[in-house]
Design a protein around this motif. Structure first.
Motif, short mmCIF file in Angstrom:
data_model
loop_
_atom_site.label_atom_id
_atom_site.label_comp_id
_atom_site.label_asym_id
_atom_site.label_seq_id
_atom_site.Cartn_x
_atom_site.Cartn_y
_atom_site.Cartn_z
N LEU A 217 51.14 61.11 20.76
CA LEU A 217 51.17 60.33 22.00
C LEU A 217 52.03 59.07 21.85
CD1 LEU A 217 47.41 60.53 23.08
CD2 LEU A 217 49.31 62.00 23.78
N ASN A 218 52.04 58.47 20.67
CA ASN A 218 52.84 57.25 20.47
C ASN A 218 54.34 57.52 20.56
OD1 ASN A 218 50.78 55.33 20.12
ND2 ASN A 218 50.49 55.93 17.98
N GLN A 219 54.75 58.76 20.41
CA GLN A 219 56.17 59.08 20.54
C GLN A 219 56.66 58.99 21.99
OE1 GLN A 219 57.20 62.78 18.67
NE2 GLN A 219 55.98 62.37 16.83
N PHE A 220 55.74 58.98 22.93
CA PHE A 220 56.10 58.91 24.34
C PHE A 220 55.77 57.55 24.95
CE2 PHE A 220 55.44 63.34 23.30
CZ PHE A 220 56.48 63.98 23.95
N ILE A 221 55.53 56.55 24.10
CA ILE A 221 55.24 55.20 24.55
C ILE A 221 56.44 54.32 24.23
CG2 ILE A 221 53.68 53.24 24.35
CD1 ILE A 221 52.41 55.68 25.61
N PRO B 169 58.39 51.24 22.97
CA PRO B 169 58.04 50.16 22.04
C PRO B 169 58.27 48.77 22.63
CG PRO B 169 60.14 51.12 21.44
CD PRO B 169 59.61 51.96 22.56
N PHE B 170 58.94 48.67 23.75
CA PHE B 170 59.26 47.37 24.35
C PHE B 170 58.26 46.98 25.44
CE2 PHE B 170 63.23 49.49 23.08
CZ PHE B 170 63.66 48.61 22.10
N THR B 171 57.89 47.94 26.27
CA THR B 171 56.98 47.63 27.37
C THR B 171 55.57 48.16 27.15
OG1 THR B 171 57.63 49.65 28.56
CG2 THR B 171 58.91 47.65 28.99
N GLY B 172 55.40 49.14 26.27
CA GLY B 172 54.09 49.74 26.06
C GLY B 172 53.70 50.74 27.13
N GLU B 173 54.61 51.07 28.03
CA GLU B 173 54.33 52.02 29.09
C GLU B 173 54.77 53.43 28.66
OE1 GLU B 173 52.74 51.30 31.82
OE2 GLU B 173 52.65 49.14 31.43
N PHE C 114 46.93 48.48 23.77
CA PHE C 114 47.79 48.18 24.91
C PHE C 114 47.63 46.71 25.24
CE2 PHE C 114 43.70 49.51 26.47
CZ PHE C 114 43.41 48.66 27.52
N ASP C 115 48.66 46.14 25.82
CA ASP C 115 48.69 44.72 26.13
C ASP C 115 48.10 44.46 27.50
OD1 ASP C 115 49.95 44.27 23.71
OD2 ASP C 115 51.97 44.45 24.58
N VAL C 116 47.32 43.40 27.56
CA VAL C 116 46.75 42.96 28.83
C VAL C 116 47.54 41.73 29.28
CG1 VAL C 116 44.69 42.10 30.01
CG2 VAL C 116 44.48 43.83 28.21
N PRO C 117 48.07 41.71 30.48
CA PRO C 117 48.88 40.56 30.91
C PRO C 117 48.04 39.28 30.99
CG PRO C 117 48.44 42.04 32.75
CD PRO C 117 47.99 42.76 31.52
N PHE C 118 48.65 38.17 30.55
CA PHE C 118 47.96 36.88 30.57
C PHE C 118 48.06 36.28 31.97
CE2 PHE C 118 47.91 32.25 30.11
CZ PHE C 118 46.69 32.09 29.47
#
Length: 205
Positions: free
Chosen positions: A143-147, A149-153, A185-189
Motif C-alpha cells: 500500500l505504501n507504494q501507492f502513497i 511521499p510529498f503529500t501523503g495522499e 497520516f498527517d493531520v492538518p494543523f
C-alpha cells in the motif's frame, strides 16, 4: 384437424438438418404441449452447463484469477528474491506502460482487467497481472507504494496505471489500514480563536 397437425409435426421433425429445433418449438408449442420439442430448453441449459465446464477446463492457467491468494503469502512474496528480481527497489507500477490508441493516453484507465475470473486484456494493470499482489489493509508494504511521499495522499490511477476497480480496492485498503493504526497520516494543523468559546472577562478574573 389433429391428424393433419400430426403429419405436419412428423414432417418438421424429419427435416432436422434444415429446420432448427427452436423454430419447430415455436410452430408446434401451442398445439402440442406434451411434444418432445418442449424439452429442447432443458437440453439447451444442460448444453450451456457443459460448455461452461469445458471453458473452465480450457482456461489458460496464466490468466486464471479464480484462485484466492492469502494476504500472508503476498506479504512473504514482497520480501522474496523473486519479487526483487522482477521489480527491484522500484514500485510495482513504475516500469509499467499502458497500451492506447493515438498520441496521448486517455485520462481514465480501463474499468477492470479481470472478467469471469480471468484476465480479459493483453496488457493488464500492475496489480492484475501479478496474482500475488493482494490489496489488503495488512499488506502495508504494498500500500505504501501507492502513497505520495510529498503529500501523503493516494496517487491517482492515471499515474499508477492500475484499473479503476483495483484503485477503488486500494482506497478501501488504505483507509482501513489507517483506521487500524497500521499506516501513519498527517493531520492538518488548525489555529482556533478560543475567545469564541468562553468569555474574555471570566479569563481576567
Amino acid at each position: 384437424m389433429n391428424r393433419s397437425l400430426l403429419l405436419g409435426c412428423s414432417r418438421i421433425l424429419g427435416l432436422g438438418n434444415v429446420m432448427k429445433t427452436t423454430n419447430a418449438q415455436k410452430v408446434l408449442g401451442a398445439s402440442f404441449p406434451h411434444c418432445s420439442l418442449h424439452t429442447s430448453a432443458k437440453l439447451g441449459q444442460d448444453a450451456a452447463g457443459d460448455e461452461s465446464e469445458i471453458a473452465l477446463e480450457e482456461r489458460d492457467p496464466k490468466k486464471d484469477r479464480t484462485k484466492v491468494i492469502p494476504v500472508e503469502m503476498s506479504m512473504r512474496y514482497l520480501k522474496s528474491s523473486a519479487y526483487l528480481t522482477t521489480y527491484g527497489s522500484d514500485p510495482v507500477w513504475k516500469k509499467y506502460r499502458r497500451n492506447f490508441k493515438g498520441q496521448f493516453a486517455p485520462k481514465k484507465t480501463r474499468r477492470t482487467c479481470i472478467r469471469n475470473g480471468q484476465i480479459s486484456t493483453g496488457n493488464p494493470c500492475p496489480i492484475c497481472r501479478d496474482e500475488y499482489l493482494v490489496l489488503d489493509y495488512q499488506n502495508v508494504d504494498l500500500l505504501n507504494q501507492f502513497i505520495s511521499p510529498f503529500t501523503g495522499e493516494i496517487l491517482p490511477y492515471f499515474q499508477t496505471n492500475i484499473c479503476r476497480r483495483k484503485h477503488q480496492a486500494l482506497m478501501i485498503a488504505v483507509e482501513k489500514a489507517r483506521d487500524h493504526g497500521l499506516m501513519t497520516f498527517d493531520v492538518p494543523f488548525r489555529e482556533y480563536d478560543y475567545s469564541e468559546y468562553w468569555n474574555a472577562q471570566q479569563e481576567k478574573k
